[in-house]
Each structure stands twice: as C-alpha cells, then as structure tokens.
Design a protein around this motif. Structure first.
Motif, PDB file in Angstrom:
ATOM      1  N   ASN A  20      -3.485  36.087  18.351  1.00 29.49           N
ATOM      2  CA  ASN A  20      -4.689  36.295  19.151  1.00 29.49           C
ATOM      3  C   ASN A  20      -5.204  35.021  19.812  1.00 29.49           C
ATOM      4  O   ASN A  20      -6.254  35.051  20.444  1.00 29.49           O
ATOM      5  CB  ASN A  20      -5.789  36.954  18.309  1.00 29.49           C
ATOM      6  N   GLY A  21      -4.451  33.905  19.684  1.00 28.23           N
ATOM      7  CA  GLY A  21      -4.780  32.775  20.540  1.00 28.23           C
ATOM      8  C   GLY A  21      -5.217  31.491  19.873  1.00 28.23           C
ATOM      9  O   GLY A  21      -6.157  30.843  20.324  1.00 28.23           O
ATOM     10  N   LEU A  22      -4.505  31.107  18.802  1.00 29.79           N
ATOM     11  CA  LEU A  22      -4.857  29.869  18.093  1.00 29.79           C
ATOM     12  C   LEU A  22      -3.610  29.219  17.524  1.00 29.79           C
ATOM     13  O   LEU A  22      -2.788  29.877  16.895  1.00 29.79           O
ATOM     14  CB  LEU A  22      -5.853  30.198  16.961  1.00 29.79           C
ATOM     15  N   PHE A  24      -6.131  29.651  23.215  1.00 26.86           N
ATOM     16  CA  PHE A  24      -5.498  30.039  24.478  1.00 26.86           C
ATOM     17  C   PHE A  24      -5.541  31.560  24.593  1.00 26.86           C
ATOM     18  O   PHE A  24      -5.846  32.257  23.625  1.00 26.86           O
ATOM     19  CB  PHE A  24      -4.045  29.529  24.543  1.00 26.86           C
ATOM     20  N   ASP A  25      -5.201  32.058  25.817  1.00 27.46           N
ATOM     21  CA  ASP A  25      -5.245  33.492  26.047  1.00 27.46           C
ATOM     22  C   ASP A  25      -3.991  34.174  25.498  1.00 27.46           C
ATOM     23  O   ASP A  25      -3.054  33.513  25.045  1.00 27.46           O
ATOM     24  CB  ASP A  25      -5.450  33.800  27.536  1.00 27.46           C
ATOM     25  N   SER A  26      -3.980  35.513  25.567  1.00 22.55           N
ATOM     26  CA  SER A  26      -2.893  36.284  24.949  1.00 22.55           C
ATOM     27  C   SER A  26      -1.558  36.096  25.662  1.00 22.55           C
ATOM     28  O   SER A  26      -0.501  36.182  25.025  1.00 22.55           O
ATOM     29  CB  SER A  26      -3.275  37.766  24.937  1.00 22.55           C
ATOM     30  N   ALA A  27      -1.561  35.839  26.969  1.00 23.29           N
ATOM     31  CA  ALA A  27      -0.297  35.610  27.674  1.00 23.29           C
ATOM     32  C   ALA A  27       0.322  34.291  27.211  1.00 23.29           C
ATOM     33  O   ALA A  27       1.522  34.211  26.921  1.00 23.29           O
ATOM     34  CB  ALA A  27      -0.525  35.609  29.182  1.00 23.29           C
ATOM     35  N   PHE A  70       1.871  34.560  23.674  1.00 24.44           N
ATOM     36  CA  PHE A  70       3.203  35.161  23.574  1.00 24.44           C
ATOM     37  C   PHE A  70       4.243  34.401  24.377  1.00 24.44           C
ATOM     38  O   PHE A  70       5.446  34.580  24.153  1.00 24.44           O
ATOM     39  CB  PHE A  70       3.148  36.649  23.912  1.00 24.44           C
ATOM     40  N   ARG A 119       7.883  33.980  22.931  1.00 25.43           N
ATOM     41  CA  ARG A 119       9.100  34.403  23.642  1.00 25.43           C
ATOM     42  C   ARG A 119       9.915  33.241  24.188  1.00 25.43           C
ATOM     43  O   ARG A 119      11.105  33.400  24.464  1.00 25.43           O
ATOM     44  CB  ARG A 119       8.737  35.379  24.775  1.00 25.43           C
ATOM     45  N   GLY A 143       2.044  42.587  17.899  1.00 23.28           N
ATOM     46  CA  GLY A 143       2.952  41.522  18.349  1.00 23.28           C
ATOM     47  C   GLY A 143       4.256  41.484  17.573  1.00 23.28           C
ATOM     48  O   GLY A 143       5.065  40.568  17.750  1.00 23.28           O
ATOM     49  N   ILE A 150       7.168  43.130  17.483  1.00 16.68           N
ATOM     50  CA  ILE A 150       8.491  43.155  18.098  1.00 16.68           C
ATOM     51  C   ILE A 150       8.837  41.778  18.666  1.00 16.68           C
ATOM     52  O   ILE A 150       9.944  41.266  18.478  1.00 16.68           O
ATOM     53  CB  ILE A 150       8.564  44.224  19.211  1.00 16.68           C
ATOM     54  N   GLU A 151       7.873  41.163  19.331  1.00 15.75           N
ATOM     55  CA  GLU A 151       8.160  39.860  19.938  1.00 15.75           C
ATOM     56  C   GLU A 151       8.404  38.781  18.884  1.00 15.75           C
ATOM     57  O   GLU A 151       9.269  37.931  19.048  1.00 15.75           O
ATOM     58  CB  GLU A 151       7.009  39.488  20.884  1.00 15.75           C
ATOM     59  N   LYS A 187      12.068  37.138  18.858  1.00 14.97           N
ATOM     60  CA  LYS A 187      12.101  35.845  19.544  1.00 14.97           C
ATOM     61  C   LYS A 187      11.856  34.608  18.690  1.00 14.97           C
ATOM     62  O   LYS A 187      12.139  33.496  19.153  1.00 14.97           O
ATOM     63  CB  LYS A 187      11.082  35.866  20.692  1.00 14.97           C
ATOM     64  N   PHE A 234     -10.108  41.213  21.224  1.00 15.57           N
ATOM     65  CA  PHE A 234      -9.088  41.376  20.177  1.00 15.57           C
ATOM     66  C   PHE A 234      -9.895  41.432  18.896  1.00 15.57           C
ATOM     67  O   PHE A 234     -10.407  40.416  18.448  1.00 15.57           O
ATOM     68  CB  PHE A 234      -8.133  40.178  20.203  1.00 15.57           C
ATOM     69  N   GLN A 293       2.478  43.507  22.312  1.00 16.78           N
ATOM     70  CA  GLN A 293       1.232  42.830  22.684  1.00 16.78           C
ATOM     71  C   GLN A 293       1.387  41.823  23.835  1.00 16.78           C
ATOM     72  O   GLN A 293       0.584  41.808  24.770  1.00 16.78           O
ATOM     73  CB  GLN A 293       0.686  42.109  21.453  1.00 16.78           C
ATOM     74  N   ALA A 320      -0.011  41.848  27.809  1.00 19.92           N
ATOM     75  CA  ALA A 320      -0.644  40.684  28.452  1.00 19.92           C
ATOM     76  C   ALA A 320       0.057  40.338  29.772  1.00 19.92           C
ATOM     77  O   ALA A 320      -0.600  40.098  30.794  1.00 19.92           O
ATOM     78  CB  ALA A 320      -0.628  39.485  27.503  1.00 19.92           C
ATOM     79  N   ASN A 364      -8.681  35.642  24.322  1.00 21.21           N
ATOM     80  CA  ASN A 364      -7.622  36.665  24.260  1.00 21.21           C
ATOM     81  C   ASN A 364      -7.274  37.303  25.611  1.00 21.21           C
ATOM     82  O   ASN A 364      -6.697  36.647  26.479  1.00 21.21           O
ATOM     83  CB  ASN A 364      -7.919  37.691  23.158  1.00 21.21           C
TER      84      ASN A 364
END
Lengths: 217, 230
Positions: free
Chosen positions: A48-50, A83-86, A89, A93, A128, A130-131, A135, B28, B102, B106, B175
């Motif tokens: 979730n961004g940490l 940071f944001d969710s993109a 991940f 990835r 999250g 699967i990723e 990865k 989130f 997820q 995004a 998020n």
C-alpha cells in the motif's frame, strides 16, 4: 503461538540476508520480523505504499494514516519512503523485491502456488498476491504442513486455482524446511522431534530425503 | 494572474454524479478513503453505479455505505477480504465484482489518466485471472492486454490542498488517490486543510491542481477516519 510454530517462524527469519528488500505477506509471514535484530539492515516493503516499515503500534499510539497492506498500524523508521500504488508495484514487477514470504493453501512439487481462492468457500480477491508470487526474485512459503483437517498442503499438483506457476523456491512448515528442485520436493531441515518418515507421510507427493543427518530447528 | 478558486459546497459538487456513472474512489483501507464525499454520494442517491476502488473498506465504513444503500451495480476491485457484507452481496449475485491484480489495477488507471489505451502485462498468465483476456506476442514474449480505466467521476481524499486544487497526501493515504485524480472527467477532492495560494509549496504538490475540478474542505473529521480498533 505454539513453540514449534515459533521455531518455524524464527527459522524463516534466517532466510533474510542483510541488504535485502523484502515483502512479508499477510498472516504468519508478518511475524517473521519479530525474529530480526533491531539493527538488522533490511528494507521491508508493503504494497500500500511504504518502504522501511517500522514496528507495529497499538491503537492508542497509531497514526490513522499509516497502515500496512494487512491493515495493521505500523510506523516509519529513519529512511522510510511513501509512494503511490503504481510505484509500489513497479518495485515488485521490476525485480527490486529480493524476497517475499507468503502463506499457502497448496504448493505443488513444481513450485506452483495456490493461496488466493477456494471456489465456493473463500474468494476475497487476490490483492497484490499474484504480482508478489510471480515477480519477487525469490518466493518462499510459510505454512503449516497440513490444513486443519489434516490434509497435506504439499501436493504433486495443486487442486485449487493458482496464484502463480513455478514460483516457490522453499517452504517452511511446522515439520520441515523443503526445497523445490528439478526433481520435486527435497527435505532440507527437520523440526525437532519430527522424523523424516513423519514428513514423508504428511506430504502428498514424493519427497526426496537425503541420505545424511539433517539439521534441525 | 491568479489561479482560479475551485472550492465548492460538497453537495453541489456531488450533484454532478448521474445514475449509471462510473466512479473511482481513492483509498486503501481507511487511509485515503474520502469518507465525507462517500456520505454525500449516499445522500445524493445516484444509482446503478460502477465503483472502482482497491478494496471495499469494512462493514459500516467507506464504500460499504454505498453497497448497503443498493447504489452499486458493479465493483472493480482487488480485495474484499475485510468486508463480509461485500462478499455476501457478491455471492448472492446482487453485486457484480471484477477482481484485478492490485498493481495492474493501478497501471490501468494510470494508463487511463495518461491517455494510453491499454497496457501489456504478463501478470496472471497461466492462472484463471488471465482467462478470456486478449493475448499479444511482443518481442518474443506473451502478454495479456489490460485495457485502460477511466471514470466519469473520481472522489479523492487529500491531506492538504490549496484553493486551486493542488493536492498533497500523507503517509499511506496516498495509494490510489494521485492515479485516480488523473483518470476521470470530473475530479472531486476533499482535503483536511485548504491553504491559501502559495502556502502549499510547488515542490510539495503530489497532484497538480489542473486535474481537480471541485474541492471541498473538511471540517472536523468524522469517526470513520479514526484508528480502527479491531
């Protein structure tokens, strides 16, 4: 937590090498952090961004805006980043995650992982998972060796919907440490008080038992 | 020159939402979920909505109110595990649910916000999550096509804003908010504090105000924003 489960989690903590970027999945894996020395050089990531997760906090000390992906109230440490969710991940990835520790419903002898859905019973969505499974540079699983009904979780083939194929390298259970190799499951270490025959009996696939004394945990 | 003031009464802003709209909602868990805008949407009553949100919050919180009021026909999400109400609605067939990985959710939103039609990804190949998806081969590798996502309206929660709608987020409340703020035709943001122009430093802006159409300042926060004692 029972003594053997605590030893299993402590053993899994030794999988984390200095300098790694690590994501600990929801549930048992999050407890691994309790077995790392306070000054151990590692960067923990949560989806979730940490990066740079600090200790979990009780409600009265919690920051309402600072949780991990499992919803636990956590904290920062010197050097943490949000940071944001993109971006989060992209870390996963792009191969920046050295290790993830995940729970499992089933693991196959080829390292296939099923941990997100039991059709007709449990379908909360994959989040999250699967990723992470697909990865992270190394994927290890922490799980009880059998489910509550005593059924083996280590099987020749998974029967449940897969999270990712051929992703798991090593499994830590309350009975053993088992590697996934080209020849399938290989017994690597064994819990104190458990025999190789016990592990073989609780595993629903061929288990290679090396012809030598095995380390215990 | 002076940048325009986008502050607007919350119910006037929410009145832009129509029956059948697709609505992206940041957050989130509790952090970053625009609880006040969600309540205003419940009051407004628009129905047959498609929601795009990472998770379904928890019973009695966040988008659970929209699910319980029967305003949502479809939910595009990643995980419902903390909301047994949402799972019950899904299992009874009253709520159509599309699960995404997820980070792919995004990226689909990011693509929608960036004017890109789709992304290519190998996530989920070999699992049922890739079933039925278009597949392409590119540079010798196989990818699934993940279409971009846009919405009619995005509901955003920010920590700080200025009156032009420049936004800054705090901690893990960031998020999906900055992604969704780029990917909707109408972006409505609630901010815990709205500062005079110039008080939010240009270097500290996470979402440029050009993406924001309507801005509302929150008064005292409701208890839904507080630490959850489970």
């Amino acid at each position: 937590m029972s003594d053997v489960r605590d030893r299993m989690v402590a053993r899994a903590a030794r999988e984390i090498a200095p300098g790694m970027v690590v994501n600990l999945g929801i549930g048992l894996p999050t407890k691994v952090v309790n077995h790392l020395p306070a000054d151990f050089p590692v960067c923990l990531h949560t989806e979730n961004g940490l990066t740079g997760i600090g200790p979990t906090l009780p409600p009265e000390k919690a920051d309402r805006n600072l949780i991990d992906a499992g919803g636990a109230y956590v904290s920062t440490i010197p050097g943490s980043a949000f940071f944001d969710s993109a971006t989060s991940f992209a870390i996963v990835r792009s191969g920046r995650l050295d290790l993830t520790m995940l729970g499992a419903f089933e693991v196959s002898a080829a390292g296939d992982l099923a941990n997100w859905r039991i059709p007709g019973k449990f379908s909360p969505g994959v989040g999250g998972g699967i990723e992470l499974a697909q990865k992270a540079r190394r994927v290890v699983v922490l799980t009880t060796h059998t489910d509550r009904a005593g059924n083996a979780k280590l099987k020749q083939e998974c029967s449940l919907p897969l999270t990712a194929r051929a992703c798991v390298s090593r499994i830590f259970t309350d009975m053993a440490v088992i590697d996934i190799t080209a020849v399938g499951f290989v017994l690597v270490e064994i819990a104190e008080g458990v025999s190789a025959a016990d592990v073989v009996a609780a595993t629903d696939a061929p288990l290679v038992v090396p012809d030598m004394p095995l380390p215990t945990f | 020159m002076k940048l325009p003031d986008k502050r607007r009464a919350i119910h006037d802003a929410i009145a832009e939402i129509k029956d059948g709209d697709t609505v992206m909602i940041g957050g989130f868990g509790v952090p970053g979920t625009p609880m006040t805008l969600i309540h205003a949407l419940v009051d407004h009553g628009a129905r047959n909505l498609t929601l795009i949100k990472n998770d379904a919050n928890e019973p009695g919180m966040g988008i659970d109110h929209l699910l319980q009021s029967g305003q949502v026909a479809r939910l595009i999400t990643t995980h419902l595990g903390l909301n047994c109400n949402a799972i019950a609605l899904m299992n009874s067939g009253k709520l159509a649910v599309e699960f995404n990985a997820q980070g792919i959710l995004a990226e689909r939103i990011r693509a929608g916000g960036a004017g890109i039609g789709a992304i290519l990804s190998d996530i989920g190949i070999g699992t049922e999550l890739a079933d039925g998806k278009q597949v392409v081969e590119m540079q010798g590798k196989v990818y699934v096509v993940e279409p971009a996502l846009r919405a009619d309206v995005a509901l955003i929660h920010a920590d700080r804003a200025d009156s032009f709608g420049n936004l800054a987020y705090v901690a893990t409340a960031r998020n999906f908010n900055p992604l969704m703020a780029t990917a909707a035709d109408c972006v409505i943001a609630e901010a815990e504090r709205v500062l005079p122009l110039g008080q939010l430093r240009a270097d500290d802006v996470h979402t440029p105000g050009v993406f924001v159409d309507h801005l509302t300042e929150l008064g005292e926060l409701s208890k839904e924003y507080a630490v959850v004692r489970r």
